[in-house]
Design a protein around this motif. Structure first.
Motif, mmCIF file in Angstrom:
data_model
loop_
_atom_site.group_PDB
_atom_site.id
_atom_site.type_symbol
_atom_site.label_atom_id
_atom_site.label_comp_id
_atom_site.label_asym_id
_atom_site.label_seq_id
_atom_site.Cartn_x
_atom_site.Cartn_y
_atom_site.Cartn_z
ATOM 1 N N GLY A 11 0.823 -1.163 -0.039
ATOM 2 C CA GLY A 11 -0.094 0.204 0.115
ATOM 3 C C GLY A 11 0.821 1.180 0.142
ATOM 4 O O GLY A 11 2.193 1.081 -0.296
ATOM 5 N N GLY A 14 3.931 0.641 2.443
ATOM 6 C CA GLY A 14 5.255 -0.015 2.033
ATOM 7 C C GLY A 14 5.841 0.518 0.791
ATOM 8 O O GLY A 14 6.996 0.368 0.914
ATOM 9 N N ARG A 34 0.272 -9.559 -0.017
ATOM 10 C CA ARG A 34 -0.983 -10.328 -0.279
ATOM 11 C C ARG A 34 -1.568 -9.859 -1.473
ATOM 12 O O ARG A 34 -1.874 -10.541 -2.388
ATOM 13 N N ALA A 45 -8.626 5.092 -0.598
ATOM 14 C CA ALA A 45 -8.449 6.525 -0.117
ATOM 15 C C ALA A 45 -8.760 7.804 -1.165
ATOM 16 O O ALA A 45 -8.679 7.429 -2.415
ATOM 17 N N THR A 181 1.676 -3.676 6.982
ATOM 18 C CA THR A 181 0.601 -4.357 6.612
ATOM 19 C C THR A 181 -0.646 -3.746 7.279
ATOM 20 O O THR A 181 -1.791 -4.651 7.051
ATOM 21 N N HIS A 309 -1.805 3.892 10.481
ATOM 22 C CA HIS A 309 -2.045 5.239 9.962
ATOM 23 C C HIS A 309 -3.442 5.744 10.030
ATOM 24 O O HIS A 309 -3.599 6.768 9.497
HETATM 25 C C1 LIG Z 1 -12.629 5.705 2.589
HETATM 26 C C2 LIG Z 1 -11.460 5.921 2.887
HETATM 27 C C3 LIG Z 1 -10.712 7.059 2.499
HETATM 28 C C4 LIG Z 1 -9.387 7.684 2.972
HETATM 29 N N1 LIG Z 1 -8.916 8.765 2.547
HETATM 30 C C5 LIG Z 1 -7.670 9.089 2.984
HETATM 31 C C6 LIG Z 1 -7.224 10.379 2.561
HETATM 32 O O1 LIG Z 1 -7.842 11.277 2.008
HETATM 33 N N2 LIG Z 1 -6.029 10.809 2.881
HETATM 34 C C7 LIG Z 1 -5.311 9.940 3.606
HETATM 35 O O2 LIG Z 1 -4.036 10.484 4.093
HETATM 36 N N3 LIG Z 1 -5.828 8.846 4.100
HETATM 37 C C8 LIG Z 1 -6.849 8.406 3.752
HETATM 38 N N4 LIG Z 1 -7.530 7.088 4.126
HETATM 39 C C9 LIG Z 1 -6.506 6.263 4.784
HETATM 40 C C10 LIG Z 1 -5.497 5.396 4.020
HETATM 41 O O3 LIG Z 1 -6.310 4.802 3.191
HETATM 42 C C11 LIG Z 1 -4.792 4.524 4.839
HETATM 43 O O4 LIG Z 1 -4.089 5.007 6.142
HETATM 44 C C12 LIG Z 1 -3.629 3.783 4.140
HETATM 45 O O5 LIG Z 1 -4.023 3.403 3.054
HETATM 46 C C13 LIG Z 1 -2.868 2.755 4.955
HETATM 47 O O6 LIG Z 1 -1.876 2.250 4.329
HETATM 48 P P1 LIG Z 1 -1.048 1.305 4.413
HETATM 49 O O7 LIG Z 1 -0.108 0.847 3.178
HETATM 50 O O8 LIG Z 1 -0.486 1.230 5.681
HETATM 51 O O9 LIG Z 1 -2.191 0.081 4.353
HETATM 52 P P2 LIG Z 1 -2.900 -0.830 3.161
HETATM 53 O O10 LIG Z 1 -3.070 0.154 2.092
HETATM 54 O O11 LIG Z 1 -4.038 -1.537 3.834
HETATM 55 O O12 LIG Z 1 -1.838 -1.924 2.666
HETATM 56 C C14 LIG Z 1 -1.243 -3.059 3.568
HETATM 57 C C15 LIG Z 1 -0.393 -4.247 2.510
HETATM 58 O O13 LIG Z 1 -0.097 -5.137 3.034
HETATM 59 C C16 LIG Z 1 -0.612 -6.393 2.704
HETATM 60 N N5 LIG Z 1 -0.605 -7.263 3.739
HETATM 61 C C17 LIG Z 1 -1.237 -7.319 4.735
HETATM 62 N N6 LIG Z 1 -0.954 -8.520 5.368
HETATM 63 C C18 LIG Z 1 -0.317 -9.140 4.925
HETATM 64 C C19 LIG Z 1 0.531 -10.384 5.309
HETATM 65 N N7 LIG Z 1 0.220 -11.228 6.217
HETATM 66 N N8 LIG Z 1 1.305 -10.808 4.125
HETATM 67 C C20 LIG Z 1 1.717 -10.045 3.118
HETATM 68 N N9 LIG Z 1 0.918 -8.969 2.761
HETATM 69 C C21 LIG Z 1 0.001 -8.388 3.607
HETATM 70 C C22 LIG Z 1 -1.731 -6.131 2.175
HETATM 71 O O14 LIG Z 1 -2.338 -6.948 1.049
HETATM 72 C C23 LIG Z 1 -1.446 -4.667 1.414
HETATM 73 O O15 LIG Z 1 -0.856 -4.670 0.236
HETATM 74 C C24 LIG Z 1 -8.726 6.784 3.510
HETATM 75 C C25 LIG Z 1 -9.209 5.437 4.070
HETATM 76 C C26 LIG Z 1 -10.399 5.235 3.579
HETATM 77 C C27 LIG Z 1 -11.060 3.666 4.106
#
Ligand SMILES: Cc1cc2nc3c(=O)[nH]c(=O)nc-3n(C[C@H](O)[C@H](O)[C@H](O)COP(=O)(O)OP(=O)(O)OC[C@H]3O[C@@H](n4cnc5c(N)ncnc54)[C@H](O)[C@@H]3O)c2cc1C
Length: 332
Positions: A11, A14, A34, A45, A181, A309
């Motif tokens: 995401g 990462g 995954r 988002a 993750t 986050h």
């Molecule tokens: C409706 C909505 C609107 C939003 N709007 C905003 C915005 O305008 N501005 C903002 O700053 N934030 C916004 N956010 C928040 C933002 O989307 C999240 O904070 C952000 O996407 C988190 O990113 P991440 O990379 O940490 O997690 P994720 O995007 O969830 O990525 C996690 C990754 O880890 C992988 N993974 C998980 N477990 C495993 C495992 N065991 N083995 C291998 N891979 C694994 C998943 O497959 C995925 O690829 C919004 C969220 C939502 C739901």
């Protein structure tokens, strides 16, 4: 410099970590995930720079400032998918003082009722007596995530699909694991402090709007699950939303859709009968505090956690990634 860094998760967290680690000179960096874009929470988002539903504020201010600056730098590259928006935060109650995040942005000013009513003629007197104005970037996820994947791969990074059941499964292959993750860290590392904050949005064709709005939740609580906002992007507008703590529901709720359109178009009348492009729902990775810290997994492997986050993944990603680089250097 140490070799073999494995980043879990593809995401926004990462991918930013991957690119920053490469920029800092780390080689042999790979991502195992995954799911890949467009199938992550980061794809749901809006991508607006705005600190929301994340703690702790004293660390978020620094991370969001660095992220703002990096987004301004990346804005020069069209493929990065970063646009600027005029951003209005409207308050249903009078507020005094500055927004706590104001020092992180370049253009900012408090708004009085007269200016708010002049900008939004539909608003009734007394409805929003105060607010803030800022100019902030948006990273449009459908462009920005593929851009980061390309950058990462062009510098020799490898992205693999894989479902990792435990950190020890990959610890023998990596000197450093960066755990990005998101909400799924709850299961992966048994983190009881992580919780979902359900979000739902409507993506509509942009009728020609160049301003974005958030309405500060009413502290009285009855509307606290309604997170009314519009995010005007290059081709579409995101209409939101909800922020439902502890809800794991990811299906689209029709009543929520009508509520969102009614609330947004009450402020922005050109959205009354929008051309709907897509409905999206997803779970923000809520946590008591963003977890960004090192943990010694074994004699030969350090894990650096970077998850939780909340609604700010796109607001703190680069600041967090810079700190990951420092922790990785210390672990090398
Ligand atoms: C409706 C909505 C609107 C939003 N709007 C905003 C915005 O305008 N501005 C903002 O700053 N934030 C916004 N956010 C928040 C933002 O989307 C999240 O904070 C952000 O996407 C988190 O990113 P991440 O990379 O940490 O997690 P994720 O995007 O969830 O990525 C996690 C990754 O880890 C992988 N993974 C998980 N477990 C495993 C495992 N065991 N083995 C291998 N891979 C694994 C998943 O497959 C995925 O690829 C919004 C969220 C939502 C739901």
């Amino acid at each position: 410099m140490t070799k073999s860094i494995t980043i879990l998760g593809c995401g926004i967290s990462g991918l930013s970590c991957g690119v920053k680690l490469q920029e800092a000179g780390f080689t042999d960096v790979r991502i195992i995930s995954r799911t890949l874009p467009p199938n992550t929470t980061s794809d749901v988002a809006g991508g607006l720079w705005f600190p929301y539903k994340a703690e702790p504020i004293h660390r978020i201010l620094g991370w969001s400032r660095s992220t703002f600056q990096e987004m301004m730098r990346l804005r020069g590259q069209a493929e990065a998918g970063i646009t600027m928006t005029r951003f209005f935060q409207l308050h249903p109650k009078p507020v005094s003082g500055e927004a706590w995040w104001s020092s992180a942005v370049e253009v900012y000013r408090p708004l009085g009722e007269r200016e708010i009513m002049a900008e939004f003629p539909n608003i009734a007197e007394g409805q929003f007596p105060s607010g803030f104005y800022a100019e902030v970037p948006i990273a449009e996820p459908h462009k920005h995530l593929p851009f980061l994947m390309n950058q990462f791969r062009e510098r020799g990074g490898v992205i693999e699909i894989g479902d990792v059941k435990s950190l020890s499964e990959i610890s023998h292959k990596s000197r450093i694991i960066v755990n990005c993750t998101g909400l799924e860290a709850k299961k992966l590392v048994g983190d009881a402090e992580l919780f979902p904050i359900r979000g739902q949005i409507v993506v509509v064709k942009n009728p020609g709007i160049n301003r974005s709005i958030t309405i500060e939740a009413d502290d009285d609580g009855d509307h606290s699950e309604h997170a009314t906002y519009t995010i005007a992007r290059s081709e579409d507008v995101i209409l939101g939303g909800v922020a439902m703590t502890d809800s794991w529901e990811t299906s689209i709720d029709e009543a929520t859709v009508s509520g969102i359109i009614a609330r947004c178009s009450a402020i922005e009348p050109s959205l009354k009968t929008p051309q709907i492009l897509q409905h999206k729902a997803g779970l923000r990775p809520g946590r008591t505090e963003i977890r960004l810290e090192s943990e010694q997994l074994s004699d030969t492997c350090t894990v650096i956690h970077n998850y939780g986050h909340g609604g700010s993944g796109y607001t703190v990603n680069w600041g967090c990634a810079e700190e990951i680089v420092s922790l990785a250097r210390a672990a090398s």
